[in-house]
Scaffold this active site. Structure first.
Site, PDB file in Angstrom:
ATOM      1  N   MET A  31       0.843  -1.198   0.000  1.00  0.00           N
ATOM      2  CA  MET A  31       0.000   0.000   0.000  1.00  0.00           C
ATOM      3  C   MET A  31       0.881   1.251   0.000  1.00  0.00           C
ATOM      4  SD  MET A  31      -3.394  -0.943   2.095  1.00  0.00           S
ATOM      5  CE  MET A  31      -2.768  -0.739   3.740  1.00  0.00           C
ATOM      6  N   GLY A  32       2.166   1.094  -0.319  1.00  0.00           N
ATOM      7  CA  GLY A  32       3.046   2.252  -0.407  1.00  0.00           C
ATOM      8  C   GLY A  32       3.509   2.724   0.958  1.00  0.00           C
ATOM      9  N   HIS A  38       8.822  -3.558   3.659  1.00  0.00           N
ATOM     10  CA  HIS A  38       8.510  -3.746   2.239  1.00  0.00           C
ATOM     11  C   HIS A  38       9.784  -4.051   1.450  1.00  0.00           C
ATOM     12  CE1 HIS A  38       5.307  -0.669   3.403  1.00  0.00           C
ATOM     13  NE2 HIS A  38       4.585  -1.714   3.037  1.00  0.00           N
ATOM     14  N   ASP A 151       2.017  -9.619   8.751  1.00  0.00           N
ATOM     15  CA  ASP A 151       0.569  -9.838   8.631  1.00  0.00           C
ATOM     16  C   ASP A 151       0.353 -11.353   8.496  1.00  0.00           C
ATOM     17  OD1 ASP A 151      -0.574  -6.925   8.174  1.00  0.00           O
ATOM     18  OD2 ASP A 151       1.287  -7.090   7.059  1.00  0.00           O
ATOM     19  N   VAL A 177      10.437  -7.497   9.800  1.00  0.00           N
ATOM     20  CA  VAL A 177      11.571  -6.589   9.989  1.00  0.00           C
ATOM     21  C   VAL A 177      11.217  -5.632  11.125  1.00  0.00           C
ATOM     22  CG1 VAL A 177      13.045  -4.858   8.895  1.00  0.00           C
ATOM     23  CG2 VAL A 177      12.162  -6.779   7.553  1.00  0.00           C
ATOM     24  N   SER A 186       6.167  -0.546  10.403  1.00  0.00           N
ATOM     25  CA  SER A 186       4.856  -0.455   9.769  1.00  0.00           C
ATOM     26  C   SER A 186       4.668   0.962   9.235  1.00  0.00           C
ATOM     27  CB  SER A 186       3.772  -0.745  10.818  1.00  0.00           C
ATOM     28  OG  SER A 186       2.528  -0.227  10.404  1.00  0.00           O
ATOM     29  N   SER A 187       3.924   1.080   8.149  1.00  0.00           N
ATOM     30  CA  SER A 187       3.626   2.429   7.635  1.00  0.00           C
ATOM     31  C   SER A 187       2.876   3.224   8.695  1.00  0.00           C
ATOM     32  CB  SER A 187       2.775   2.338   6.374  1.00  0.00           C
ATOM     33  OG  SER A 187       3.420   1.517   5.425  1.00  0.00           O
TER      34      SER A 187
HETATM   35  P1  AMP Z   1       1.263  -3.073   3.471  1.00  0.00           P
HETATM   36  O1  AMP Z   1       1.834  -1.985   2.615  1.00  0.00           O
HETATM   37  O2  AMP Z   1       1.160  -2.723   4.900  1.00  0.00           O
HETATM   38  O3  AMP Z   1       0.008  -3.674   2.879  1.00  0.00           O
HETATM   39  O4  AMP Z   1       2.325  -4.248   3.435  1.00  0.00           O
HETATM   40  C1  AMP Z   1       2.740  -4.830   2.220  1.00  0.00           C
HETATM   41  C2  AMP Z   1       3.499  -6.093   2.505  1.00  0.00           C
HETATM   42  O5  AMP Z   1       4.642  -5.794   3.304  1.00  0.00           O
HETATM   43  C3  AMP Z   1       2.682  -7.115   3.298  1.00  0.00           C
HETATM   44  O6  AMP Z   1       2.924  -8.416   2.767  1.00  0.00           O
HETATM   45  C4  AMP Z   1       3.206  -6.960   4.695  1.00  0.00           C
HETATM   46  O7  AMP Z   1       3.088  -8.133   5.472  1.00  0.00           O
HETATM   47  C5  AMP Z   1       4.664  -6.645   4.422  1.00  0.00           C
HETATM   48  N1  AMP Z   1       5.250  -5.960   5.571  1.00  0.00           N
HETATM   49  C6  AMP Z   1       4.807  -4.836   6.175  1.00  0.00           C
HETATM   50  N2  AMP Z   1       5.567  -4.538   7.244  1.00  0.00           N
HETATM   51  C7  AMP Z   1       6.512  -5.513   7.320  1.00  0.00           C
HETATM   52  C8  AMP Z   1       7.588  -5.781   8.218  1.00  0.00           C
HETATM   53  N3  AMP Z   1       7.855  -4.994   9.250  1.00  0.00           N
HETATM   54  N4  AMP Z   1       8.337  -6.872   7.996  1.00  0.00           N
HETATM   55  C9  AMP Z   1       8.075  -7.703   6.947  1.00  0.00           C
HETATM   56  N5  AMP Z   1       7.086  -7.497   6.067  1.00  0.00           N
HETATM   57  C10 AMP Z   1       6.313  -6.422   6.247  1.00  0.00           C
END
Ligand code: AMP
Length: 293
Positions: A31-32, A38, A151, A177, A186-187
């Site tokens: 989701m950017g 990411h 997630d 991470v 996290s974003s």
């Molecule tokens: P999102 O942009 O939050 O939808 O995340 C996109 C992808 O990045 C998803 O598969 C998340 O599980 C992964 N992701 C987000 N944060 C982390 C993190 N801290 N460590 C590993 N993967 C992550």
């Protein structure tokens, strides 16, 4: 690198790569507001695949009423600069209308794995996730798709979806991470004040305490849950939403922890920001883990 906004263009580019050039395609859906979490997925995609597509799409269908869809951080310029450094081949950044054109009315629901944990707190969330991932997989038809264990429930749902709907894609799930403090990146951490960032480390600390109790022999899931609850309750800026101990593959809630891989998952508010984190209590040795189906 090309930025693609149109579904049709993305589809024809991906088809060409697979058919005419016979190269493997890796998809990293995001989701950017990209961060190290990411980027760990992008790095692995780059290592494993000839062509890497990163999608940047804040998916309205996975946000509930009153959630942060409108305010979710968006910065495609910064994301593009980062992905250029990582030698990504394509960014797919469609508009909402491009993914959900007028008349869109087909939704995907992965039953059984979607109702508990995040699904209980965020009804409809995984229907939105499964639907958009289905559209992305159909548009791009990647050989590999990369997701984060951050997630954990989502990763299980996507594996199920890919298997059930017979997508010719291998799902790769990569570890969480974290900041040096232990806070899962996290974003949504962007919403936290610096005081809240300090407080938010309590979530990982609570999970580590739970793992310690497990390692010291505790097998009663309720007592492990209490460890997490008490640790988070002691932090004034944090409020627990849920903590669950469950079979890491079926998400069945456990009373007692046995030989099965066991997930402990937490959602908590720090200030107004809702954060999630998890860990596997009884990590099974690599050689003992069955290859993903
Ligand atoms: P999102 O942009 O939050 O939808 O995340 C996109 C992808 O990045 C998803 O598969 C998340 O599980 C992964 N992701 C987000 N944060 C982390 C993190 N801290 N460590 C590993 N993967 C992550």
């Amino acid at each position: 690198m090309e930025i693609i906004n149109r579904r049709q263009r993305m589809s024809s580019v991906a088809r060409k790569i697979r058919r005419e050039q016979d190269r493997t395609v890796g998809l990293v859906p995001t989701m950017g507001a990209l961060h190290e979490g990411h980027l760990s997925l992008v790095r692995e995609a780059r290592r494993m695949c000839d062509v890497v597509v990163v999608t940047v799409f804040v998916n309205p269908a996975q946000f509930g009423p009153g959630e942060d869809f409108e305010h979710y951080p968006r910065d495609l310029t910064r994301d593009t600069a980062l992905l250029t450094d990582y030698n990504v081949d394509y960014i797919f950044a469609p508009t909402v209308e491009e993914i959900y054109p007028k008349g869109f009315s087909t939704y995907v629901n992965v039953e059984g794995l979607s109702e508990q944990l995040e699904g209980a707190s965020r009804p409809g969330h995984f229907r939105g996730v499964a639907t958009v991932v289905t559209v992305l997989l159909n548009t791009i038809r990647p050989d590999f798709a990369f997701f984060g264990q951050k997630d954990a429930q989502q990763a299980l749902i996507i594996r199920r979806l890919v298997k059930d709907l017979a997508f010719d894609t291998e799902v790769v799930v990569l570890p969480i991470v974290r900041e040096d403090s232990g806070l899962a990146i996290s974003s949504r951490n962007l919403y936290l004040t610096s005081d809240e960032q300090n407080s938010a480390t309590v979530i990982h600390k609570a999970l580590v305490q739970a793992k310690k109790a497990f390692k010291e022999g505790e097998r009663n899931a309720h007592r492990i849950i209490d460890v997490v609850r008490n640790t988070i309750d002691a932090e004034p800026r944090a409020r627990l939403d849920y903590v669950t101990v469950a079979d890491a593959e079926t998400l069945e809630k456990l009373d007692r922890i046995d030989e099965r891989p066991t997930l402990i998952a937490v959602a908590a508010y720090v200030g107004k920001t809702r954060l999630i984190d998890n860990l596997i209590l009884n990590k099974v040795k690599k050689k003992d883990v069955a290859a993903p189906q």
